[in-house]
Scaffold this active site. Structure first.
Site, PDB file in Angstrom:
ATOM      1  N   ALA A  74       0.843  -1.195   0.000  1.00 22.29           N
ATOM      2  CA  ALA A  74       0.000   0.000   0.000  1.00 22.29           C
ATOM      3  C   ALA A  74       0.878   1.245   0.000  1.00 22.29           C
ATOM      4  O   ALA A  74       1.970   1.242   0.576  1.00 22.29           O
ATOM      5  CB  ALA A  74      -0.890  -0.003   1.233  1.00 22.29           C
ATOM      6  N   GLU A 137       3.512  -5.024   7.438  1.00 28.26           N
ATOM      7  CA  GLU A 137       2.557  -4.134   8.099  1.00 28.26           C
ATOM      8  C   GLU A 137       2.760  -4.052   9.604  1.00 28.26           C
ATOM      9  O   GLU A 137       2.460  -3.029  10.227  1.00 28.26           O
ATOM     10  CB  GLU A 137       1.109  -4.578   7.812  1.00 28.26           C
TER      11      GLU A 137
HETATM   12  N1  COA Z   1       4.469   3.474  -0.313  1.00 27.06           N
HETATM   13  C1  COA Z   1       4.912   4.627  -0.852  1.00 27.06           C
HETATM   14  N2  COA Z   1       6.149   4.805  -1.346  1.00 27.06           N
HETATM   15  C2  COA Z   1       6.987   3.750  -1.296  1.00 27.06           C
HETATM   16  C3  COA Z   1       6.599   2.508  -0.757  1.00 27.06           C
HETATM   17  C4  COA Z   1       5.278   2.394  -0.244  1.00 27.06           C
HETATM   18  N3  COA Z   1       4.810   1.246   0.270  1.00 27.06           N
HETATM   19  N4  COA Z   1       7.647   1.660  -0.822  1.00 27.06           N
HETATM   20  C5  COA Z   1       8.638   2.340  -1.397  1.00 27.06           C
HETATM   21  N5  COA Z   1       8.259   3.601  -1.695  1.00 27.06           N
HETATM   22  C6  COA Z   1       9.059   4.662  -2.318  1.00 27.06           C
HETATM   23  C7  COA Z   1      10.099   5.208  -1.361  1.00 27.06           C
HETATM   24  O1  COA Z   1       9.523   6.197  -0.517  1.00 27.06           O
HETATM   25  C8  COA Z   1      11.109   5.776  -2.328  1.00 27.06           C
HETATM   26  O2  COA Z   1      10.638   7.012  -2.823  1.00 27.06           O
HETATM   27  P1  COA Z   1      11.652   8.265  -2.963  1.00 27.06           P
HETATM   28  O3  COA Z   1      12.683   7.786  -3.972  1.00 27.06           O
HETATM   29  O4  COA Z   1      10.767   9.356  -3.468  1.00 27.06           O
HETATM   30  O5  COA Z   1      12.230   8.489  -1.616  1.00 27.06           O
HETATM   31  C9  COA Z   1      11.079   4.797  -3.487  1.00 27.06           C
HETATM   32  O6  COA Z   1       9.826   4.107  -3.374  1.00 27.06           O
HETATM   33  C10 COA Z   1      12.187   3.775  -3.428  1.00 27.06           C
HETATM   34  O7  COA Z   1      12.139   3.158  -2.154  1.00 27.06           O
HETATM   35  P2  COA Z   1      13.416   3.059  -1.175  1.00 27.06           P
HETATM   36  O8  COA Z   1      12.906   2.850   0.208  1.00 27.06           O
HETATM   37  O9  COA Z   1      14.320   4.209  -1.412  1.00 27.06           O
HETATM   38  O10 COA Z   1      14.093   1.738  -1.759  1.00 27.06           O
HETATM   39  P3  COA Z   1      14.975   0.705  -0.965  1.00 27.06           P
HETATM   40  O11 COA Z   1      15.523  -0.200  -2.019  1.00 27.06           O
HETATM   41  O12 COA Z   1      15.933   1.373  -0.060  1.00 27.06           O
HETATM   42  O13 COA Z   1      13.944  -0.097  -0.046  1.00 27.06           O
HETATM   43  C11 COA Z   1      11.903  -1.284   0.443  1.00 27.06           C
HETATM   44  C12 COA Z   1      12.926  -0.857  -0.622  1.00 27.06           C
HETATM   45  C13 COA Z   1      10.780  -2.004  -0.280  1.00 27.06           C
HETATM   46  C14 COA Z   1      12.556  -2.244   1.453  1.00 27.06           C
HETATM   47  C15 COA Z   1      11.377  -0.047   1.205  1.00 27.06           C
HETATM   48  O14 COA Z   1      11.010   0.916   0.225  1.00 27.06           O
HETATM   49  C16 COA Z   1      10.186  -0.321   2.074  1.00 27.06           C
HETATM   50  O15 COA Z   1      10.322  -0.912   3.141  1.00 27.06           O
HETATM   51  N6  COA Z   1       8.973   0.117   1.622  1.00 27.06           N
HETATM   52  C17 COA Z   1       7.761   0.012   2.405  1.00 27.06           C
HETATM   53  C18 COA Z   1       7.217  -1.395   2.316  1.00 27.06           C
HETATM   54  C19 COA Z   1       5.982  -1.538   3.193  1.00 27.06           C
HETATM   55  O16 COA Z   1       6.023  -1.351   4.390  1.00 27.06           O
HETATM   56  N7  COA Z   1       4.863  -1.913   2.549  1.00 27.06           N
HETATM   57  C20 COA Z   1       3.628  -2.208   3.214  1.00 27.06           C
HETATM   58  C21 COA Z   1       2.838  -0.992   3.444  1.00 27.06           C
HETATM   59  S1  COA Z   1       1.415  -1.380   4.447  1.00 27.06           S
END
Ligand code: COA
Length: 262
Positions: A74, A137
């Site tokens: 999400a 989550e």
């Molecule tokens: N919602 C909104 N934006 C998200 C996202 C999410 N669930 N997951 C990643 N993004 C965005 C980041 O904010 C970042 O944006 P930016 O470049 O404008 O800062 C971009 O995607 C790249 O993500 P980043 O975190 O820089 O990549 P990473 O390789 O360091 O890490 C993840 C990747 C997937 C481990 C990390 O992004 C993450 O933990 N995301 C959230 C996952 C999550 O909790 N999902 C469930 C939500 S209920």
């Protein structure tokens, strides 16, 4: 046919009957914004329109993410409106699971939270060896809002679901394969997914639809109820043109069947 919505790309191959939807918010790792959830539904509707044509109808859909990630869950930046988000979130999952043709998730890169729930709403999942799957989550003080724990409990077992959802850890494609969360981790993900979609697309559509229905019912009923349900699905298929076509192909060695969905 190719169409671009705000956050998806939709393609339909008239030679094979295979449709493809690409989640297209690569800068946010294809996170599920409200717009993306709506566009997934709209993309499926666009593909479904081909079922009204006399030409080749839609027979299978591949769902994938742009630029090497399936979906990071999400969209966290839209979380303020959480109640509305949760109910809207359910719509695209239901739309996928109730869609009349099989949907195959092609999983690369991150497949987390609502992304994994989206994949688990599909009928089949193929994953790249480097894919990372998880339900993070818990670290936001939440539980997976669209059935993530239930899906993993059904596909694998409640203990596996608890481990994945309670830790929030990412698991490898190999581990997901061991647990039954994905069907295969092929060497060539694209070729295997496409070949599989084309195989399904060549089969009798009403039988395929009944199998989709049966497999979903199996997760919700006792064996006895499930078999009774299958009996109801079975009977009408006996009267289809495709059943006769299949029987003819079986009887005549060099006859190549053409299934028309009737
Ligand atoms: N919602 C909104 N934006 C998200 C996202 C999410 N669930 N997951 C990643 N993004 C965005 C980041 O904010 C970042 O944006 P930016 O470049 O404008 O800062 C971009 O995607 C790249 O993500 P980043 O975190 O820089 O990549 P990473 O390789 O360091 O890490 C993840 C990747 C997937 C481990 C990390 O992004 C993450 O933990 N995301 C959230 C996952 C999550 O909790 N999902 C469930 C939500 S209920």
């Amino acid at each position: 046919m190719q169409d671009s919505l705000a956050t998806t790309i939709v393609e339909f191959d008239e030679d094979t009957g295979v449709g493809r939807i690409t989640l297209n918010r690569p800068d946010a790792l294809n996170a599920l914004s409200g717009q993306l959830r709506d566009d997934i539904v709209e993309s499926l509707r666009l593909l479904e329109d081909h079922n009204d044509d006399d030409e080749i109808a839609l027979r299978a859909v591949v769902l994938e993410g742009a630029e090497g990630n399936f979906c990071a869950g999400a969209d966290i930046t839209e979380f303020e409106d959480s109640a509305a988000g949760a109910s809207a979130a359910r719509t695209h999952f239901e739309f996928i699971s109730q869609f009349p043709v099989p949907v195959i998730a092609k999983i690369e890169g991150y497949c987390l939270g609502g992304g994994l729930e989206t994949a688990m709403a599909c009928d089949i999942r193929f994953a790249d060896a480097d894919a990372r799957l998880g339900l993070p989550e818990v670290d936001l003080g939440l539980i997976p809002g669209a059935g993530g724990v239930q899906y993993i409990s059904n596909l694998s077992n409640p203990a596996a679901a608890s481990e994945i959802a309670m830790t929030g850890d990412h698991i490898s494609a190999a581990r997901a394969d061991e647990l039954g969360l994905v069907n295969r981790v092929p060497d060539d993900l694209e070729a295997t997914t496409q070949e599989f979609a084309e195989t399904i697309a060549s089969k009798p559509p009403l039988a395929i639809q009944a199998i989709k229905d049966s497999a979903q019912t199996a997760a919700q009923t006792t064996l006895e109820e499930g078999i009774a349900y299958d009996n109801k699905l079975f009977e009408p298929l006996l009267a289809t043109e495709d059943h006769k076509e299949g029987a003819r192909a079986f009887a005549e060695d060099d006859y190549e069947p053409e299934f028309n969905g009737r």
